[in-house]
Design an enzyme around this catalytic site. Sequence first.
Site, mmCIF file in Angstrom:
data_model
loop_
_atom_site.group_PDB
_atom_site.id
_atom_site.type_symbol
_atom_site.label_atom_id
_atom_site.label_comp_id
_atom_site.label_asym_id
_atom_site.label_seq_id
_atom_site.Cartn_x
_atom_site.Cartn_y
_atom_site.Cartn_z
ATOM 1 N N SER A 152 0.853 -1.196 0.000
ATOM 2 C CA SER A 152 0.000 0.000 0.000
ATOM 3 C C SER A 152 0.882 1.236 0.000
ATOM 4 O O SER A 152 1.988 1.222 0.544
ATOM 5 C CB SER A 152 -0.901 0.011 1.240
ATOM 6 O OG SER A 152 -1.585 1.256 1.355
ATOM 7 N N TYR A 165 -1.270 -0.524 9.616
ATOM 8 C CA TYR A 165 -1.398 -0.940 8.225
ATOM 9 C C TYR A 165 -0.119 -0.653 7.440
ATOM 10 O O TYR A 165 0.364 -1.493 6.668
ATOM 11 C CB TYR A 165 -2.596 -0.206 7.621
ATOM 12 C CG TYR A 165 -2.987 -0.597 6.220
ATOM 13 C CD1 TYR A 165 -3.421 -1.883 5.927
ATOM 14 C CD2 TYR A 165 -2.967 0.347 5.201
ATOM 15 C CE1 TYR A 165 -3.815 -2.221 4.638
ATOM 16 C CE2 TYR A 165 -3.358 0.017 3.910
ATOM 17 C CZ TYR A 165 -3.782 -1.268 3.640
ATOM 18 O OH TYR A 165 -4.173 -1.600 2.363
ATOM 19 N N LYS A 169 2.246 -3.436 5.675
ATOM 20 C CA LYS A 169 2.361 -3.412 4.222
ATOM 21 C C LYS A 169 3.793 -3.178 3.755
ATOM 22 O O LYS A 169 4.202 -3.689 2.700
ATOM 23 C CB LYS A 169 1.424 -2.351 3.637
ATOM 24 C CG LYS A 169 -0.043 -2.756 3.654
ATOM 25 C CD LYS A 169 -0.273 -4.071 2.931
ATOM 26 C CE LYS A 169 -1.721 -4.360 2.648
ATOM 27 N NZ LYS A 169 -1.913 -5.668 1.967
#
Length: 305
Positions: A152, A165, A169
């Site tokens: 991401s 996150y 990622k």
Amino acid sequence: MGVLEGKVVLVTGAAGGIGKECALLAAREGAKVVVNDLGGSVAGGDAGDAGPAEATAAEIRAAGGEAVANSDSVTDYKAVQGMVEQAKDTFGALHAIINPAGILRDGMFHKMSEDDWDKVIDVHLRGAFNVSRASVELFRDQQDGTYVHFTSTSGLIGNIGQANYAAAKLGVVGLSRILAMEGAIKGVRSNVIAPFAWTRMIATIPVKDEASAQRVARMKNAMRADQVAQLAVALASPEAKDVSGQIFAVRGNEVILFDQPRPVRNMANTEGWTPRSLLDVALPAMKNSFFDAGATASVFPYDPI
């Protein structure tokens, strides 16, 4: 003949969004597909539901393809081993894994709970380990295997409120790089995609101002999951045999190749550095090469193509 004709592909998170589009397209391109999805919520942590994965598999079969459903969690290593065995038992082989399964538990880092950190790391980073480790020996033995993992821009560039996150990622990027390096002599490839696409995960991002509202509107109207699936399926194809260890992004009709960390400036002192000389000389000299703390929108401020 499709680009995945005769291949068997496992797609995680395939009940909706990018995963579903990857599964449907892989089948249209000739693959036999193991459709995996826990069937849980965007935030994860619930018991899940076998129905969503079966619905995607049924859609593939209705269109004339071959698919089987699996509703286990990518966070459970033994369950992931079962996915690999299911592919072999049902279709006789496994050649590629497309792995977009994920959850979001956003929040400012100074307010983030351990559980919100652990759950996101577990699904994204541990999940990427699980699907890779459960299949890598098979891929190496048959000298044929491909991973399409998902990263991401939250990790590559950064977004406020997504520390868990982003960390997961960016970890996936490192894992993919090593898989590519170690697998090169055995015909095992690995790449990652940073997707821009409107999915139910993206729909959970809070809109707090006009700028964020415009970004969300651009994503909803011009960046679709099916556009991301095109690259994922292409990378899974044996025709991409020379593509490995790369970081891509898909933004609408744009396919973007990211650079990877390499030195950008070097300062040497033959007498050795001290805190004072570093503060007075080295850091000021490097300042013009520093990266700012801008989020993804500052790097991609323009409308998608």
